[in-house]
Design an enzyme around this catalytic site. Structure first.
Site, PDB file in Angstrom:
ATOM      1  N   TYR A   1       1.381   0.282  -1.717  1.00  0.00           N
ATOM      2  CA  TYR A   1       0.001   0.785  -1.737  1.00  0.00           C
ATOM      3  C   TYR A   1      -0.425   0.943  -3.196  1.00  0.00           C
ATOM      4  O   TYR A   1       0.411   1.234  -4.066  1.00  0.00           O
ATOM      5  CB  TYR A   1      -0.030   2.119  -0.993  1.00  0.00           C
ATOM      6  CG  TYR A   1      -1.400   2.704  -0.791  1.00  0.00           C
ATOM      7  CD1 TYR A   1      -2.244   2.196   0.188  1.00  0.00           C
ATOM      8  CD2 TYR A   1      -1.844   3.764  -1.573  1.00  0.00           C
ATOM      9  CE1 TYR A   1      -3.513   2.740   0.385  1.00  0.00           C
ATOM     10  CE2 TYR A   1      -3.105   4.314  -1.395  1.00  0.00           C
ATOM     11  CZ  TYR A   1      -3.941   3.793  -0.416  1.00  0.00           C
ATOM     12  OH  TYR A   1      -5.196   4.334  -0.237  1.00  0.00           O
TER      13      TYR A   1
ATOM     14  N   THR B   1      -1.486   3.051  -5.204  1.00  0.00           N
ATOM     15  CA  THR B   1      -1.114   4.212  -6.023  1.00  0.00           C
ATOM     16  C   THR B   1       0.374   4.273  -6.350  1.00  0.00           C
ATOM     17  O   THR B   1       0.798   5.132  -7.135  1.00  0.00           O
ATOM     18  CB  THR B   1      -1.497   5.519  -5.305  1.00  0.00           C
ATOM     19  OG1 THR B   1      -0.812   5.574  -4.047  1.00  0.00           O
ATOM     20  CG2 THR B   1      -2.996   5.595  -5.075  1.00  0.00           C
ATOM     21  N   LYS B   2       1.189   3.392  -5.773  1.00  0.00           N
ATOM     22  CA  LYS B   2       2.639   3.471  -5.949  1.00  0.00           C
ATOM     23  C   LYS B   2       3.052   3.006  -7.352  1.00  0.00           C
ATOM     24  O   LYS B   2       2.310   2.317  -8.052  1.00  0.00           O
ATOM     25  CB  LYS B   2       3.358   2.633  -4.891  1.00  0.00           C
ATOM     26  CG  LYS B   2       3.135   3.131  -3.469  1.00  0.00           C
ATOM     27  CD  LYS B   2       3.710   4.523  -3.274  1.00  0.00           C
ATOM     28  CE  LYS B   2       3.721   4.969  -1.826  1.00  0.00           C
ATOM     29  NZ  LYS B   2       2.402   5.290  -1.287  1.00  0.00           N
ATOM     30  N   ASN B   3       4.277   3.357  -7.749  1.00  0.00           N
ATOM     31  CA  ASN B   3       4.729   2.971  -9.085  1.00  0.00           C
ATOM     32  C   ASN B   3       4.896   1.453  -9.214  1.00  0.00           C
ATOM     33  O   ASN B   3       4.727   0.891 -10.293  1.00  0.00           O
ATOM     34  CB  ASN B   3       6.018   3.703  -9.473  1.00  0.00           C
ATOM     35  CG  ASN B   3       7.220   3.310  -8.628  1.00  0.00           C
ATOM     36  OD1 ASN B   3       7.129   3.197  -7.404  1.00  0.00           O
ATOM     37  ND2 ASN B   3       8.363   3.101  -9.268  1.00  0.00           N
ATOM     38  N   LEU B   4       5.209   0.772  -8.117  1.00  0.00           N
ATOM     39  CA  LEU B   4       5.086  -0.684  -8.034  1.00  0.00           C
ATOM     40  C   LEU B   4       3.994  -0.940  -7.009  1.00  0.00           C
ATOM     41  O   LEU B   4       4.176  -0.684  -5.824  1.00  0.00           O
ATOM     42  CB  LEU B   4       6.401  -1.342  -7.611  1.00  0.00           C
ATOM     43  CG  LEU B   4       6.344  -2.863  -7.434  1.00  0.00           C
ATOM     44  CD1 LEU B   4       5.922  -3.552  -8.738  1.00  0.00           C
ATOM     45  CD2 LEU B   4       7.693  -3.411  -6.967  1.00  0.00           C
TER      46      LEU B   4
END
Length: 389
Positions: free
Chosen positions: A197, A199-202
């Site tokens: 998604y 907003t995730k770090n990846l």
């Protein structure tokens, strides 16, 4: 209450997508163009390439791209033959998909409280459930969540796995690149689910997910399930789902994956700096009655700080104070799963999981992304200090 001057009058967003995109714009656009040129938009060569790169990054033999992190949880559970008549123990302090995926495969979610230091599922609470018959006879798996980017206590969960003959499924939605005793998330359990998604770090530029597994059988079945249960086109061996990964998202993710170790290190550096700023401001405390409780990192874990989450006295008032000063923040999560209206049939009530309920009342995520500037961090902490002055 007196205001301590805030160092920057400019807005400080919770997350700024534009900064990361500016740094890799040409590579991302070239990757998208390559998909457009190939005209293979679903499960094309870019998906196979990303799956191979992700499997290598996770030190797992198998990686299966899919449409979302929610679908990844469902695929991991269903491909591991978890279904009606089975129970899965997990946490009430997580995103809704953790429990909804268990329900979606027809299994029974059983909730256990959290470790208040890490916010992750408590091994002791799980053990208490496993000691109770006849529940023990139904429990087939435990689904720990690596919340906020820190792996759950996998030493203890592995011991439980072998003692009680359980499957371990990782909800690693927030933890790509995290490790436990140097083993990456995604290679700890029987299977794992990741979310990409935005907003995730990846992060993808849309929805996307991934299942990783150590099992060839789980890998093969997950690939069938994500494509309507087909091993051959138009021959449906079982009822699956349409959860295929777009080639454009895979191409974008593979570009970003090359930078992820550096970005995760930047997140860790920012977390250390937040810790130092809070300590120097005299705000850090051992418990929320005395001040701000800073994130705890287990020495066996490599945290990726998908979120930097504090426990804050008068949390809601603090958040409004920050919002009024154009400083972003977020609450992950304000309502524990056992108190969600849609999950009332699970049979839980307020007071059943006091550690999760306390966390829901106290946690506050502060701005955290690799491109966050030092002056912005100082402004965030100055504003928190101003609120408590």
């Amino acid at each position: 209450m007196q205001d301590v001057p805030v160092r920057s009058a400019a807005p400080i967003p919770m997350l700024d997508f534009s900064r990361q995109f500016a740094s890799i714009r040409d590579e991302v656009l070239a990757a998208i163009e390559s998909v457009c040129d190939s005209q293979q938009f679903i499960l094309g060569p870019q998906v196979e390439s990303f799956e191979a790169a992700a499997a290598t990054a996770c030190n797992a033999p198998h990686a299966i791209g899919c449409a979302s992190g929610t679908d990844a949880l469902w695929l991991a559970l269903f491909a591991a033959n978890i279904g009606p008549g089975d129970a899965v123990i997990t946490t009430p302090f997580s995103f809704f998909a953790t429990v909804s995926a268990i329900l979606r495969v027809g299994a029974q979610p059983i909730l256990a409280d959290i470790d208040p230091r890490t916010f992750n599922l408590s091994v002791e609470a799980v053990e208490d459930i496993l000691q109770k018959a006849p529940v023990t006879q139904k429990v087939k798996a435990v689904l720990p969540v690596h919340l906020y980017g820190q792996c759950a206590d996998w030493n203890a969960f592995t011991e439980l796995k072998y003692r009680h003959h359980l499957l371990l499924i990782e909800d690693a939605a927030q933890a790509f690149g995290a490790t436990w005793n140097d083993t990456p998330a995604g290679a700890l359990g029987d299977a794992a689910a990741f979310s990409f998604y935005p907003t995730k770090n990846l992060s993808a530029m849309g929805d996307a997910g991934l299942v990783t597994t150590l099992s060839g059988a789980i890998d093969e079945r997950a690939r069938v399930l994500r494509s309507h249960g087909m091993r051959r086109r138009y021959y449906h061996d079982e009822v699956g789902w349409n959860s295929r990964l777009d080639s454009i998202q895979a191409a974008i993710l593979e570009v970003k994956l090359r930078y992820l170790p550096h970005w995760n290190q930047q997140r860790r550096n920012l977390a250390v700096r937040y810790d130092d700023l809070f300590s120097r401001a005299g705000l850090a405390a051992a418990n929320v009655a005395e001040g701000v409780v800073l994130p705890y990192t287990d020495r066996r874990a490599t945290h990726v700080f998908h979120q930097y989450v504090i426990r804050a006295p008068r949390r809601d008032a603090l958040r409004k104070y920050l919002t009024d000063r154009r400083i972003g923040s977020e609450i992950y999560y304000p309502v524990p799963l056992h108190l969600q209206t849609s999950l009332v049939d699970l049979g839980y009530k307020r007071g059943d999981f006091p550690k999760s309920e306390a966390a829901a009342d106290e946690v506050l995520a502060l701005p955290m992304y690799p491109e966050l500037r030092e002056d912005e961090q100082e402004a965030v902490v100055d504003a928190v200090a101003s609120f408590y002055a």
